[in-house]
Design an enzyme around this catalytic site. Structure first.
Site, PDB file in Angstrom:
ATOM      1  N   LYS A   1      -9.490  16.245  17.853  1.00 25.42           N
ATOM      2  CA  LYS A   1      -8.698  15.553  16.785  1.00 25.42           C
ATOM      3  C   LYS A   1      -9.000  16.617  15.817  1.00 25.42           C
ATOM      4  CE  LYS A   1      -7.667  12.419  15.194  1.00 25.42           C
ATOM      5  NZ  LYS A   1      -6.197  12.250  15.377  1.00 25.42           N
TER       6      LYS A   1
ATOM      7  N   TYR B   1       1.065  -1.137   0.265  1.00 25.91           N
ATOM      8  CA  TYR B   1       0.022   0.000   0.072  1.00 25.91           C
ATOM      9  C   TYR B   1       1.004   1.195  -0.040  1.00 25.91           C
ATOM     10  CZ  TYR B   1      -3.565   2.947   2.252  1.00 25.91           C
ATOM     11  OH  TYR B   1      -4.515   4.019   2.595  1.00 25.91           O
TER      12      TYR B   1
ATOM     13  N   TYR C   1      -9.427  -5.094   9.026  1.00 26.65           N
ATOM     14  CA  TYR C   1      -8.051  -4.608   9.411  1.00 26.65           C
ATOM     15  C   TYR C   1      -8.275  -3.343  10.362  1.00 26.65           C
ATOM     16  CZ  TYR C   1      -3.507  -2.475   9.196  1.00 26.65           C
ATOM     17  OH  TYR C   1      -2.190  -2.117   9.437  1.00 26.65           O
ATOM     18  N   HIS C   2      -9.296  -2.568  10.127  1.00 30.06           N
ATOM     19  CA  HIS C   2      -9.242  -1.312  10.838  1.00 30.06           C
ATOM     20  C   HIS C   2      -9.726  -1.452  12.284  1.00 30.06           C
ATOM     21  CE1 HIS C   2      -9.416  -0.733   6.597  1.00 30.06           C
ATOM     22  NE2 HIS C   2      -8.371   0.212   6.585  1.00 30.06           N
TER      23      HIS C   2
ATOM     24  N   HIS D   1      -8.031   8.797  12.775  1.00 28.44           N
ATOM     25  CA  HIS D   1      -7.437   8.090  13.741  1.00 28.44           C
ATOM     26  C   HIS D   1      -7.874   8.555  15.301  1.00 28.44           C
ATOM     27  CE1 HIS D   1      -4.986   6.540  10.208  1.00 28.44           C
ATOM     28  NE2 HIS D   1      -5.337   5.374  10.786  1.00 28.44           N
TER      29      HIS D   1
ATOM     30  N   ASP E   1      -7.222  13.802   9.797  1.00 33.81           N
ATOM     31  CA  ASP E   1      -7.352  12.454   9.990  1.00 33.81           C
ATOM     32  C   ASP E   1      -8.294  11.633  10.851  1.00 33.81           C
ATOM     33  OD1 ASP E   1      -5.826  10.840  12.168  1.00 33.81           O
ATOM     34  OD2 ASP E   1      -4.893  12.737  12.775  1.00 33.81           O
TER      35      ASP E   1
HETATM   36  C1  MLC Z   1      -4.740 -17.326  -7.721  1.00 29.79           C
HETATM   37  N1  MLC Z   1      -5.500 -17.944  -8.737  1.00 29.79           N
HETATM   38  C2  MLC Z   1      -5.577 -19.264  -8.556  1.00 29.79           C
HETATM   39  C3  MLC Z   1      -4.769 -19.404  -7.465  1.00 29.79           C
HETATM   40  N2  MLC Z   1      -4.482 -18.466  -6.721  1.00 29.79           N
HETATM   41  N3  MLC Z   1      -6.065 -20.339  -9.529  1.00 29.79           N
HETATM   42  C4  MLC Z   1      -5.936 -21.354  -9.244  1.00 29.79           C
HETATM   43  N4  MLC Z   1      -5.153 -21.831  -8.295  1.00 29.79           N
HETATM   44  C5  MLC Z   1      -4.499 -20.872  -7.273  1.00 29.79           C
HETATM   45  N5  MLC Z   1      -3.714 -21.355  -6.452  1.00 29.79           N
HETATM   46  C6  MLC Z   1      -6.052 -16.992  -9.741  1.00 29.79           C
HETATM   47  C7  MLC Z   1      -7.495 -16.190  -8.958  1.00 29.79           C
HETATM   48  O1  MLC Z   1      -8.615 -17.205  -9.150  1.00 29.79           O
HETATM   49  C8  MLC Z   1      -7.455 -15.016  -9.742  1.00 29.79           C
HETATM   50  O2  MLC Z   1      -8.254 -15.202 -11.201  1.00 29.79           O
HETATM   51  C9  MLC Z   1      -6.375 -14.716 -10.094  1.00 29.79           C
HETATM   52  O3  MLC Z   1      -5.500 -15.774 -10.112  1.00 29.79           O
HETATM   53  C10 MLC Z   1      -5.557 -13.660  -9.242  1.00 29.79           C
HETATM   54  O4  MLC Z   1      -5.642 -14.339  -7.847  1.00 29.79           O
HETATM   55  P1  MLC Z   1      -6.337 -13.705  -6.664  1.00 29.79           P
HETATM   56  O5  MLC Z   1      -6.280 -14.625  -5.676  1.00 29.79           O
HETATM   57  O6  MLC Z   1      -7.916 -13.044  -7.066  1.00 29.79           O
HETATM   58  O7  MLC Z   1      -5.362 -12.623  -6.289  1.00 29.79           O
HETATM   59  P2  MLC Z   1      -5.218 -10.852  -6.486  1.00 29.79           P
HETATM   60  O8  MLC Z   1      -5.809 -10.574  -7.856  1.00 29.79           O
HETATM   61  O9  MLC Z   1      -3.812 -10.536  -5.728  1.00 29.79           O
HETATM   62  O10 MLC Z   1      -6.460 -10.548  -5.626  1.00 29.79           O
HETATM   63  C11 MLC Z   1      -6.614 -10.473  -4.166  1.00 29.79           C
HETATM   64  C12 MLC Z   1      -7.863 -10.295  -3.637  1.00 29.79           C
HETATM   65  C13 MLC Z   1      -8.221  -8.790  -3.736  1.00 29.79           C
HETATM   66  C14 MLC Z   1      -9.060 -10.823  -4.112  1.00 29.79           C
HETATM   67  C15 MLC Z   1      -7.839 -10.404  -2.172  1.00 29.79           C
HETATM   68  O11 MLC Z   1      -9.365  -8.330  -3.438  1.00 29.79           O
HETATM   69  C16 MLC Z   1      -7.074  -7.691  -3.441  1.00 29.79           C
HETATM   70  O12 MLC Z   1      -5.941  -7.883  -4.100  1.00 29.79           O
HETATM   71  N6  MLC Z   1      -7.283  -7.092  -2.515  1.00 29.79           N
HETATM   72  C17 MLC Z   1      -6.354  -6.005  -2.022  1.00 29.79           C
HETATM   73  C18 MLC Z   1      -6.812  -5.219  -1.106  1.00 29.79           C
HETATM   74  C19 MLC Z   1      -5.667  -4.013  -0.576  1.00 29.79           C
HETATM   75  O13 MLC Z   1      -4.686  -3.939  -1.027  1.00 29.79           O
HETATM   76  N7  MLC Z   1      -6.089  -3.040   0.487  1.00 29.79           N
HETATM   77  C20 MLC Z   1      -5.343  -2.231   1.057  1.00 29.79           C
HETATM   78  C21 MLC Z   1      -6.038  -1.802   2.071  1.00 29.79           C
HETATM   79  S1  MLC Z   1      -5.019  -0.713   3.098  1.00 29.79           S
HETATM   80  P3  MLC Z   1      -9.971 -14.753 -11.251  1.00 29.79           P
HETATM   81  O14 MLC Z   1     -10.110 -15.332 -12.789  1.00 29.79           O
HETATM   82  O15 MLC Z   1     -10.591 -15.480 -10.382  1.00 29.79           O
HETATM   83  O16 MLC Z   1      -9.840 -13.263 -11.057  1.00 29.79           O
HETATM   84  C22 MLC Z   1      -5.935   0.120   4.245  1.00 29.79           C
HETATM   85  C23 MLC Z   1      -5.244   0.922   5.269  1.00 29.79           C
HETATM   86  C24 MLC Z   1      -5.841   2.203   5.329  1.00 29.79           C
HETATM   87  O17 MLC Z   1      -7.119   0.178   4.025  1.00 29.79           O
HETATM   88  O18 MLC Z   1      -6.546   2.391   6.237  1.00 29.79           O
HETATM   89  O19 MLC Z   1      -5.627   3.119   4.668  1.00 29.79           O
HETATM   90  N1  5AD Z   2       1.983   4.623   2.068  1.00 31.55           N
HETATM   91  C1  5AD Z   2       2.533   3.582   2.777  1.00 31.55           C
HETATM   92  N2  5AD Z   2       2.038   2.821   3.823  1.00 31.55           N
HETATM   93  C2  5AD Z   2       1.014   3.556   4.381  1.00 31.55           C
HETATM   94  N3  5AD Z   2       0.170   3.217   5.193  1.00 31.55           N
HETATM   95  C3  5AD Z   2      -0.900   4.294   5.613  1.00 31.55           C
HETATM   96  N4  5AD Z   2      -0.524   5.224   4.598  1.00 31.55           N
HETATM   97  C4  5AD Z   2       0.385   4.755   4.114  1.00 31.55           C
HETATM   98  C5  5AD Z   2       0.945   5.349   2.799  1.00 31.55           C
HETATM   99  N5  5AD Z   2       0.745   6.432   2.277  1.00 31.55           N
HETATM  100  C6  5AD Z   2       0.243   2.045   6.203  1.00 31.55           C
HETATM  101  C7  5AD Z   2       0.641   2.020   7.520  1.00 31.55           C
HETATM  102  C8  5AD Z   2      -0.755   1.977   8.485  1.00 31.55           C
HETATM  103  C9  5AD Z   2      -1.537   1.225   7.624  1.00 31.55           C
HETATM  104  C10 5AD Z   2      -2.984   1.512   7.891  1.00 31.55           C
HETATM  105  O1  5AD Z   2      -1.009   1.287   6.241  1.00 31.55           O
HETATM  106  O2  5AD Z   2       1.245   0.973   7.828  1.00 31.55           O
HETATM  107  O3  5AD Z   2      -0.592   1.476   9.845  1.00 31.55           O
END
Ligand code: MLC
Ligand code: 5AD
Length: 708
Positions: free
Chosen positions: A566, A51, A205-206, A572, A570
């Site tokens: 706050k 991220y 997560y949060h 938090h 932000d």
């Molecule tokens: C994967 N595939 C497989 C396989 N593994 N097929 C057969 N066998 C295996 N072992 C296939 C899947 O079916 C899919 O195909 C493709 O490969 C991709 O795999 P995936 O498992 O779907 O992975 P991905 O694309 O990386 O997706 C993962 C996910 C997605 C589903 C969890 O939602 C994701 O990437 N989420 C990320 C969220 C994120 O980064 N959030 C950050 C929050 S930070 P097909 O065809 O089925 O698609 C935050 C902090 C803050 O919130 O507070 O600010």
């Molecule tokens: N870049 C990288 N990591 C970040 N986080 C939050 N903002 C950023 C950013 N801009 C990470 C920190 C935090 C979690 C929610 O995501 O690890 O704890």
């Protein structure tokens, strides 16, 4: 709600619970306890998805390209706070926060730069966006289209999980009712036009970051999942057709076995829930998750220890069968990741994947008596919480009353008490304000943070974004933009799916802020009720300090009055609320200005109340700007203290500015109470003429100082 956390990973286990025997061989099969896929990482490794986002799209784009070249396999965009809240960079409320905790995106022009040279038909992109989900999804879709990638080829995930924003993360804009319809609009649009795109990332997560135990995190996430399914059904969306693209996001903290068990339990609960909603296809019942290691488990002191913590947490995520993973950087508690810390975090995943053999076995803990029991216990706990929630009116009503937020806060207080009493030991977390060894340690973190800390050039970012917006508004056809925004407003009134309307406006170069403003004309910005629970810290506090506050208050003939605020965008507020509870325990009257307060709100409140002390909480890095504004207008005799993520090398600066104290996570509650006492007694003593008071406070001060 009053269910206590599970103590399930202790003791001797002699058999697998009967109920879990039935899923012993189920990897890649319903109910997926043993893994989402049969061959798991042997077939495809988890996605390494860090991220990231800061300053302008240009800087973040360069960072993305470097990360991909270094082995990252997916992208994940962190937007800045103004973007989250639907304010363009030139909005007066945005100024202090532009580009600080994420990248500033004001229009599709920024999105085009963000993905310049990155082929969106090949790399999947996660966007953590909730409040301003409509214009940000639209920017992504339009940018991809202008890059030549058709909608149906786009892969990735939009977080689009508004319920947890009200409960814990706080970047909501509109009311729950309106926003849930927006969530459904995005889900329905994606199912129709973007079949490879995950339309929601239901996030726990949060909750853990705000104080929940792992099992409570899961229970609340599943309760939210149920609430979304119910809402989608009410909106006439066919669950079978959207289920496959509803994904999940969990925290992995330091409770190693429990975290693995939690991820196994999650898969069963989701599969069970979809069955309840009549979903037939087994592939749709497969829970897919992203995991992130825990930010709140990391310490400001001894930052290199954080590499060890993150590695252990990442292992739990992999043992638990995550599809995608973010590993935190070791300087997390000080700033956004420096280049070096980001590289170590990314390499941690590469080492696990390539050097250890950990990914060769599917569900390696399956069959362990302990792990199966733990998994079953967590499943039972989640059912119990769901029942409580149902009995109390369901998620939606508990979101609106603030009850779920308060329930998590109660857990945060318990954790704070456990740390204070040293029932929970975190190596190198606390620094004693007064001891000389801590002074040396503080100097060494100060030197570390000065040398390595990432600094954000917020002024430059703000000025570049503002100029870019001005150019955009000159170049575009303002009349067509206005027409598109008017149509968006009408569509909102008529409860139509808003996605196509926002896409049209964004394509014509409307800004993110303008689209949100068009909706806000119909639906006012929402503020949620604040309920802060009280837990008694008294047992954990030094008796002498508590008495000292009592005497101080007796001498002035009234209760002491504090304001805790706050400020900025932000969201938090875990730390600020713990401090409110601490002050209550010290018999201090506290007013609390919740998230999104302004420096103006603080000054006005103080004009009414004449506080004995004002405490500001800032975790976004914008503290210098807020403190300068406040000190310029606040009563000179009102003590100001600052808490949050404040790099230690800035502390001298705040001393020069006349901030009375700076607190961070390294300070214990006793330290904070004592330091506040010192600030107050020094300030108030000038107003107090009673000799007995002066004598007494000196005595107490000496005694308290001697006792540490
Ligand atoms: C994967 N595939 C497989 C396989 N593994 N097929 C057969 N066998 C295996 N072992 C296939 C899947 O079916 C899919 O195909 C493709 O490969 C991709 O795999 P995936 O498992 O779907 O992975 P991905 O694309 O990386 O997706 C993962 C996910 C997605 C589903 C969890 O939602 C994701 O990437 N989420 C990320 C969220 C994120 O980064 N959030 C950050 C929050 S930070 P097909 O065809 O089925 O698609 C935050 C902090 C803050 O919130 O507070 O600010
Ligand atoms: N870049 C990288 N990591 C970040 N986080 C939050 N903002 C950023 C950013 N801009 C990470 C920190 C935090 C979690 C929610 O995501 O690890 O704890």
């Amino acid at each position: 709600m009053n269910i206590s956390p599970l103590k399930l990973i202790k003791g001797v286990y002699v058999s697998v619970p009967e109920t879990s025997k039935k899923w012993r061989h189920s990897h890649g099969e319903v109910p997926f306890v043993r893994g989402a896929y049969r061959e798991m990482y042997q077939r495809k490794p988890w996605t390494i998805r860090q991220y990231a986002g800061f300053e302008t799209a240009l800087e973040t784009n360069a960072f993305f390209k470097r990360s991909l070249a270094e082995g990252q396999t997916g992208l994940s965009v962190a937007f800045d706070l103004p973007t989250h809240l639907g304010f363009d960079s030139d909005h007066e409320l945005a100024q202090a926060d532009v580009g600080r905790t994420g990248v500033a995106i004001d229009s599709v022009e920024d999105m085009l730069v963000l993905f310049d040279g990155i082929d969106l038909s090949k790399v999947s992109v996660s966007m953590t966006m909730n409040g301003a989900v409509l214009p940000i999804m639209a920017c992504f879709i339009v940018a991809a289209g202008e890059q030549g990638v058709p909608l149906e080829q786009l892969t990735g995930t939009i977080q689009n999980d508004i319920l947890k924003e009200y409960i814990a993360r706080n970047t909501y804009i509109h009311s729950p009712d309106f926003s849930l319809d927006v969530v459904a609009d995005v889900v329905a649009y994606c199912a129709d036009k973007m079949p490879r795109f995950n339309s929601i990332s239901i996030s726990g997560y949060h909750f853990q970051e705000a104080g929940a135990t792992p099992e409570l995190e899961l229970a609340l996430t599943m309760a939210n999942a149920r609430a979304y399914l119910t809402h989608f059904q009410q909106r006439g969306i066919d669950i079978e057709s959207v289920a496959k693209r509803l994904s999940f996001f969990f925290c992995v903290g330091m409770d190693f076995y429990k975290e693995i068990a939690k991820l196994r339990a999650a898969r069963l609960l989701w599969s069970e829930l979809l069955e309840e909603f009549g979903v037939q296809a087994s592939s749709a019942k497969r829970l897919k998750m992203h995991c992130q290691t825990s930010g709140s488990s990391l310490t400001e002191m001894s930052p290199l220890n954080n590499i060890v913590r993150t590695t252990i947490e990442a292992m739990a995520g992999v043992f638990g069968g995550t599809q995608s993973l973010h590993t935190n950087s070791y300087d997390e508690a000080v700033s956004l990741p420096s280049d070096q810390a980001s590289k170590v975090a990314l390499d941690t995943q590469l080492v696990l994947l390539n050097e250890t053999g950990i990914s060769d076995v599917v569900d390696p803990w399956g069959g362990s008596y302990m792990m199966e029991t733990a998994t079953q216990n967590i499943i039972d706990y989640a059912h119990q919480i769901q029942q409580e929630i149902d009995e109390q009116g369901g998620v939606r009503s508990l979101v609106e009353t603030g009850e779920l937020t308060a329930f998590i806060h109660q857990h945060a207080l318990q954790a704070a008490i456990a740390e204070e009493n040293q029932d929970k030991i975190i190596i190198g977390k606390k620094s004693d304000l007064a001891t000389s060894s801590s002074a040396t340690q503080n100097e060494s973190i100060a030197a570390f943070s000065k040398k390595e800390k990432k600094t954000i050039n917020a002024e430059k970012t703000l000025s570049q974004q503002t100029q870019k917006m001005a150019r955009l508004k000159l170049k575009r056809n303002n009349q067509s933009v206005q027409k598109a925004l008017d149509e968006l407003k009408t569509a909102a009134c008529n409860k139509q799916n808003l996605m196509p309307f926002v896409i049209t406006a964004i394509r014509l170069r409307a800004t993110v802020g303008e689209c949100i403003q068009a909706l806000t004309d119909e639906q006012a910005r929402y503020s949620k009720p604040e309920t802060i629970k009280q837990a008694s810290f008294k047992q954990s506090l030094d008796v002498k300090t508590v008495e000292a506050f009592q005497i101080l208050s007796d001498q002035i003939g009234r209760k002491l009055r504090f304001l805790v605020a706050k400020v900025g965008l932000d969201g938090h507020d875990r730390g600020a609320k713990v401090i409110v509870s601490l002050l209550n325990d010290l018999e201090i009257e506290v007013d609390y200005l919740p998230v999104f307060s302004t420096t103006d709100d603080i000054i006005k409140a103080d004009l009414r109340q004449h506080y004995d002390c004002i405490g500001l909480s800032v975790l976004s890095g914008a503290q210098q700007s807020f403190v300068s504004t406040l000190l310029a207008s606040l009563r000179g005799d009102c003590p100001l203290v600052l808490g949050g993520v404040i790099p230690i090398d800035e502390e001298n600066l705040f001393e020069q500015l006349n901030v009375d104290c700076v607190f961070t996570a390294r300070h214990s509650l006793n330290d904070i109470a004592l330091a506040l006492y010192r600030v107050l007694s020094t300030r108030l003593s000038d107003d107090l003429t009673l000799p007995s008071f002066r004598a007494h406070y000196k005595e107490v001060q000496n005694e308290v100082s001697e006792s540490i």
